[in-house]
Design an enzyme around this catalytic site. Sequence first.
Site, PDB file in Angstrom:
ATOM      1  N   TYR A 134     -71.824  18.472  73.319  1.00  0.00           N
ATOM      2  CA  TYR A 134     -71.401  19.568  74.207  1.00  0.00           C
ATOM      3  C   TYR A 134     -72.489  19.851  75.242  1.00  0.00           C
ATOM      4  O   TYR A 134     -72.218  19.901  76.452  1.00  0.00           O
ATOM      5  CB  TYR A 134     -71.119  20.815  73.371  1.00  0.00           C
ATOM      6  N   ALA A 142     -74.944  17.974  76.231  1.00  0.00           N
ATOM      7  CA  ALA A 142     -75.128  16.839  77.149  1.00  0.00           C
ATOM      8  C   ALA A 142     -74.028  16.837  78.207  1.00  0.00           C
ATOM      9  O   ALA A 142     -74.282  16.563  79.392  1.00  0.00           O
ATOM     10  CB  ALA A 142     -75.126  15.524  76.367  1.00  0.00           C
TER      11      ALA A 142
HETATM   12  P1  NAD Z   1     -60.471  28.204  75.912  1.00  0.00           P
HETATM   13  O1  NAD Z   1     -60.343  27.279  74.738  1.00  0.00           O
HETATM   14  O2  NAD Z   1     -59.698  29.463  75.920  1.00  0.00           O
HETATM   15  O3  NAD Z   1     -60.121  27.423  77.260  1.00  0.00           O
HETATM   16  C1  NAD Z   1     -60.247  26.056  77.462  1.00  0.00           C
HETATM   17  C2  NAD Z   1     -58.991  25.579  78.151  1.00  0.00           C
HETATM   18  O4  NAD Z   1     -59.136  24.192  78.464  1.00  0.00           O
HETATM   19  C3  NAD Z   1     -57.768  25.712  77.251  1.00  0.00           C
HETATM   20  O5  NAD Z   1     -56.726  26.300  77.984  1.00  0.00           O
HETATM   21  C4  NAD Z   1     -57.441  24.279  76.866  1.00  0.00           C
HETATM   22  O6  NAD Z   1     -56.060  24.051  76.661  1.00  0.00           O
HETATM   23  C5  NAD Z   1     -57.946  23.534  78.082  1.00  0.00           C
HETATM   24  N1  NAD Z   1     -58.246  22.146  77.754  1.00  0.00           N
HETATM   25  C6  NAD Z   1     -59.012  21.682  76.751  1.00  0.00           C
HETATM   26  N2  NAD Z   1     -59.022  20.347  76.760  1.00  0.00           N
HETATM   27  C7  NAD Z   1     -58.240  19.958  77.778  1.00  0.00           C
HETATM   28  C8  NAD Z   1     -57.860  18.706  78.292  1.00  0.00           C
HETATM   29  N3  NAD Z   1     -58.265  17.573  77.739  1.00  0.00           N
HETATM   30  N4  NAD Z   1     -57.040  18.686  79.375  1.00  0.00           N
HETATM   31  C9  NAD Z   1     -56.601  19.823  79.934  1.00  0.00           C
HETATM   32  N5  NAD Z   1     -56.939  21.042  79.497  1.00  0.00           N
HETATM   33  C10 NAD Z   1     -57.751  21.104  78.432  1.00  0.00           C
HETATM   34  O7  NAD Z   1     -62.026  28.497  76.066  1.00  0.00           O
HETATM   35  P2  NAD Z   1     -62.890  29.116  77.259  1.00  0.00           P
HETATM   36  O8  NAD Z   1     -64.001  29.818  76.592  1.00  0.00           O
HETATM   37  O9  NAD Z   1     -62.057  29.841  78.239  1.00  0.00           O
HETATM   38  O10 NAD Z   1     -63.479  27.780  77.915  1.00  0.00           O
HETATM   39  C11 NAD Z   1     -63.417  27.499  79.294  1.00  0.00           C
HETATM   40  C12 NAD Z   1     -64.700  26.821  79.740  1.00  0.00           C
HETATM   41  O11 NAD Z   1     -65.772  27.741  79.561  1.00  0.00           O
HETATM   42  C13 NAD Z   1     -65.070  25.575  78.924  1.00  0.00           C
HETATM   43  O12 NAD Z   1     -65.500  24.556  79.826  1.00  0.00           O
HETATM   44  C14 NAD Z   1     -66.218  26.049  78.072  1.00  0.00           C
HETATM   45  O13 NAD Z   1     -67.113  25.008  77.742  1.00  0.00           O
HETATM   46  C15 NAD Z   1     -66.855  27.082  78.983  1.00  0.00           C
HETATM   47  N6  NAD Z   1     -67.702  28.051  78.283  1.00  0.00           N
HETATM   48  C16 NAD Z   1     -67.170  28.973  77.417  1.00  0.00           C
HETATM   49  C17 NAD Z   1     -68.023  29.876  76.771  1.00  0.00           C
HETATM   50  C18 NAD Z   1     -67.508  30.913  75.807  1.00  0.00           C
HETATM   51  O14 NAD Z   1     -68.315  31.559  75.132  1.00  0.00           O
HETATM   52  N7  NAD Z   1     -66.219  31.129  75.680  1.00  0.00           N
HETATM   53  C19 NAD Z   1     -69.397  29.823  77.020  1.00  0.00           C
HETATM   54  C20 NAD Z   1     -69.887  28.868  77.895  1.00  0.00           C
HETATM   55  C21 NAD Z   1     -69.037  27.987  78.538  1.00  0.00           C
END
Ligand code: NAD
Length: 270
Positions: free
Chosen positions: A166, A168
């Site tokens: 993750y 990386a």
């Molecule tokens: P989440 O799981 O609610 O959202 C991720 C979304 O990406 C989901 O709707 C999922 O269906 C979609 N997704 C996953 N794999 C996919 C694929 N192969 N093709 C198309 N869609 C895909 O979680 P989130 O927290 O909203 O995450 C969004 C971004 O924020 C991510 O990149 C995550 O790494 C980043 N992030 C989140 C946090 C946190 O604490 N929630 C912290 C840092 C970074």
Amino acid sequence: MASEQPMVEGVELSGKVALVTGAGSGIGRAAALRLASAGASVGLLGRSEDELQQVAEAIRGRAGSASVLCADVGDFSAVQAATERLYSEFGRLDVVFANAGVNGVWAPIHELQPKEWEETLRINLSGTFYTLKSAAAYLKERGGSIIVCASVNGTRMFSNTGATAYAASKAGQVAMAKMLAVELARDKVRVNVICPGGISTDIDDNTDARDLENIKPRVEFPDGKIPLTGGKPGTPEQVAELVLFLASDRSSHLSGTEIWIDGAQSLLQG
Ligand code: NAD
């Protein structure tokens, strides 16, 4: 479910078209709603059609415009076809929020399997590349804004031992964004990265954490690892405000930079 943003007079992004990946939930959903409430027509890309339809309905119910684009971001032809569909529907593309991602498997390196590593990199890093590659030619027509969603992990925080793939993937996204910020500057396309800390979403459902107890560093952090809030995570709506700022001309001189949105979490918990 997260609280809805009130519909505001669409001015800042009026007439503009935005593509949001991972738009069905969490940060992507909040950003899609926020960009739509600022006047943008939004392409909602993701792999769960039901969720995307719900977001589209929420946008249309508030007089906004949205298009549902079902695709796996890790599949180049599917992303390319979805982006082309959005462009032919609206005739332009101004903003891309490359946000789709998974936590994937968090495990000691001797347990982390090559297939698990590859799957995290396929979605988070290749998925970002495929999204930006598919969108670049359209963005270059008029200039625009790319926002990549990375993380504190891999950029300013390295204590989540086991999150090797993750972190990386997130570090790779930052390098990609900075390379593209220079390459696309002549076409007036800005490229920035947001690095959220703990945000309350359902991302833990996409996390497979195994046997981390023995590799966790023995560090005791003060109570409340997020200094600004005393430990409470941020909300997707707070992140969406930053996405809107970066999408709009209010950030017209910002490119090639990462912004941490974490209540100073990563400064304490490096
Ligand atoms: P989440 O799981 O609610 O959202 C991720 C979304 O990406 C989901 O709707 C999922 O269906 C979609 N997704 C996953 N794999 C996919 C694929 N192969 N093709 C198309 N869609 C895909 O979680 P989130 O927290 O909203 O995450 C969004 C971004 O924020 C991510 O990149 C995550 O790494 C980043 N992030 C989140 C946090 C946190 O604490 N929630 C912290 C840092 C970074």
